[in-house]
Design a protein around this motif. Structure first.
Motif, mmCIF file in Angstrom:
data_model
loop_
_atom_site.group_PDB
_atom_site.id
_atom_site.type_symbol
_atom_site.label_atom_id
_atom_site.label_comp_id
_atom_site.label_asym_id
_atom_site.label_seq_id
_atom_site.Cartn_x
_atom_site.Cartn_y
_atom_site.Cartn_z
ATOM 1 N N CYS A 124 54.615 107.172 11.702
ATOM 2 C CA CYS A 124 53.300 106.647 11.358
ATOM 3 C C CYS A 124 53.224 106.163 9.907
ATOM 4 O O CYS A 124 52.345 106.553 9.152
ATOM 5 C CB CYS A 124 52.220 107.685 11.656
ATOM 6 N N SER A 125 54.162 105.329 9.528
ATOM 7 C CA SER A 125 54.126 104.616 8.253
ATOM 8 C C SER A 125 54.789 103.268 8.492
ATOM 9 O O SER A 125 55.563 103.114 9.443
ATOM 10 C CB SER A 125 54.867 105.395 7.158
ATOM 11 N N VAL A 126 54.510 102.298 7.666
ATOM 12 C CA VAL A 126 55.056 100.961 7.875
ATOM 13 C C VAL A 126 56.577 100.992 7.880
ATOM 14 O O VAL A 126 57.224 100.390 8.738
ATOM 15 C CB VAL A 126 54.517 99.970 6.816
ATOM 16 N N GLY A 127 57.164 101.728 6.949
ATOM 17 C CA GLY A 127 58.622 101.808 6.877
ATOM 18 C C GLY A 127 59.246 102.446 8.098
ATOM 19 O O GLY A 127 60.214 101.932 8.670
ATOM 20 N N ALA A 128 58.704 103.565 8.527
ATOM 21 C CA ALA A 128 59.244 104.265 9.689
ATOM 22 C C ALA A 128 58.960 103.506 10.979
ATOM 23 O O ALA A 128 59.764 103.517 11.914
ATOM 24 C CB ALA A 128 58.666 105.673 9.764
ATOM 25 N N VAL A 135 59.569 90.488 13.088
ATOM 26 C CA VAL A 135 59.391 89.733 11.851
ATOM 27 C C VAL A 135 58.783 90.648 10.796
ATOM 28 O O VAL A 135 59.273 90.717 9.679
ATOM 29 C CB VAL A 135 58.501 88.486 12.070
ATOM 30 N N GLN A 136 57.721 91.363 11.181
ATOM 31 C CA GLN A 136 57.019 92.196 10.205
ATOM 32 C C GLN A 136 56.119 93.203 10.909
ATOM 33 O O GLN A 136 55.442 92.855 11.874
ATOM 34 C CB GLN A 136 56.150 91.299 9.315
ATOM 35 N N VAL A 137 56.135 94.441 10.418
ATOM 36 C CA VAL A 137 55.097 95.399 10.784
ATOM 37 C C VAL A 137 53.987 95.185 9.771
ATOM 38 O O VAL A 137 54.198 95.333 8.570
ATOM 39 C CB VAL A 137 55.600 96.853 10.760
ATOM 40 N N ILE A 138 52.832 94.801 10.236
ATOM 41 C CA ILE A 138 51.737 94.448 9.342
ATOM 42 C C ILE A 138 51.055 95.692 8.798
ATOM 43 O O ILE A 138 50.840 95.804 7.596
ATOM 44 C CB ILE A 138 50.720 93.550 10.073
ATOM 45 N N SER A 139 50.711 96.626 9.692
ATOM 46 C CA SER A 139 50.037 97.846 9.261
ATOM 47 C C SER A 139 50.143 98.910 10.338
ATOM 48 O O SER A 139 50.490 98.618 11.483
ATOM 49 C CB SER A 139 48.556 97.570 8.957
ATOM 50 N N VAL A 140 49.873 100.133 9.947
ATOM 51 C CA VAL A 140 49.738 101.246 10.889
ATOM 52 C C VAL A 140 48.299 101.744 10.792
ATOM 53 O O VAL A 140 47.680 101.679 9.732
ATOM 54 C CB VAL A 140 50.750 102.383 10.625
ATOM 55 N N VAL A 177 59.681 99.920 16.199
ATOM 56 C CA VAL A 177 59.190 98.682 16.811
ATOM 57 C C VAL A 177 60.345 97.706 17.030
ATOM 58 O O VAL A 177 60.448 97.081 18.089
ATOM 59 C CB VAL A 177 58.071 98.046 15.958
ATOM 60 N N ALA A 178 61.235 97.573 16.054
ATOM 61 C CA ALA A 178 62.370 96.653 16.190
ATOM 62 C C ALA A 178 63.235 97.022 17.390
ATOM 63 O O ALA A 178 63.680 96.137 18.132
ATOM 64 C CB ALA A 178 63.200 96.659 14.914
ATOM 65 N N GLY A 179 63.459 98.303 17.596
ATOM 66 C CA GLY A 179 64.259 98.735 18.739
ATOM 67 C C GLY A 179 63.606 98.416 20.063
ATOM 68 O O GLY A 179 64.265 97.962 21.007
ATOM 69 N N ARG A 180 62.313 98.652 20.169
ATOM 70 C CA ARG A 180 61.599 98.361 21.412
ATOM 71 C C ARG A 180 61.581 96.866 21.712
ATOM 72 O O ARG A 180 61.750 96.441 22.852
ATOM 73 C CB ARG A 180 60.165 98.878 21.339
ATOM 74 N N CYS A 218 48.687 107.098 16.665
ATOM 75 C CA CYS A 218 49.185 106.206 15.631
ATOM 76 C C CYS A 218 49.631 104.904 16.296
ATOM 77 O O CYS A 218 50.334 104.921 17.306
ATOM 78 C CB CYS A 218 50.358 106.863 14.906
ATOM 79 N N TYR A 219 49.208 103.790 15.725
ATOM 80 C CA TYR A 219 49.520 102.470 16.259
ATOM 81 C C TYR A 219 49.974 101.560 15.119
ATOM 82 O O TYR A 219 49.685 101.816 13.959
ATOM 83 C CB TYR A 219 48.291 101.843 16.913
ATOM 84 N N ALA A 220 50.675 100.498 15.472
ATOM 85 C CA ALA A 220 51.078 99.494 14.484
ATOM 86 C C ALA A 220 50.811 98.117 15.061
ATOM 87 O O ALA A 220 50.919 97.903 16.271
ATOM 88 C CB ALA A 220 52.557 99.629 14.152
ATOM 89 N N ASP A 221 50.457 97.190 14.195
ATOM 90 C CA ASP A 221 50.417 95.799 14.614
ATOM 91 C C ASP A 221 51.563 95.081 13.920
ATOM 92 O O ASP A 221 51.960 95.422 12.814
ATOM 93 C CB ASP A 221 49.059 95.136 14.380
ATOM 94 N N TYR A 222 52.140 94.109 14.617
ATOM 95 C CA TYR A 222 53.382 93.492 14.165
ATOM 96 C C TYR A 222 53.425 92.023 14.573
ATOM 97 O O TYR A 222 52.634 91.561 15.399
ATOM 98 C CB TYR A 222 54.582 94.218 14.782
#
Length: 97
Positions: free
Chosen positions: A51-55, A72-77, A60-63, A25-29
């Protein structure tokens, strides 16, 4: 004949069930840093539990915060299928955090 098919059927069922457990599972932000203003787009690997935008937002914010960046924004997972297409856009922030 039944002796042969039962173990084969059980193995096939386990393989089908185990597949999604190991799916990546990956996210772009988008992130920012002030003074001076800097922005970046990145890709980050996530635990399966996020593995959801909310979670993903809190993970990501912590890292990012640990390195002085603000989310600013998690765009998608997405899974492995979307990873290669984002590599060039993320540049040095590809799987950095």
């Amino acid at each position: 004949m039944k002796r042969f098919f039962k173990p084969l059927l059980a193995a096939a069922a386990l393989a089908v069930l185990a597949g999604p457990l190991h799916a990546a599972c990956y996210a772009d932000y988008r992130a920012r840093m002030d003074n001076p203003l800097r922005l970046h787009y990145g890709v980050v690997e996530l635990p399966q539990s996020a593995c959801s935008v909310g979670a993903a937002s809190s993970v990501v914010a912590g890292r990012l915060a640990a390195q002085g960046w603000q989310l600013v924004q998690v765009i998608s997972v997405f899974d492995d299928a979307g990873l290669a297409s984002r590599r060039a856009d993320a540049g040095q922030y590809y799987l950095r955090f």
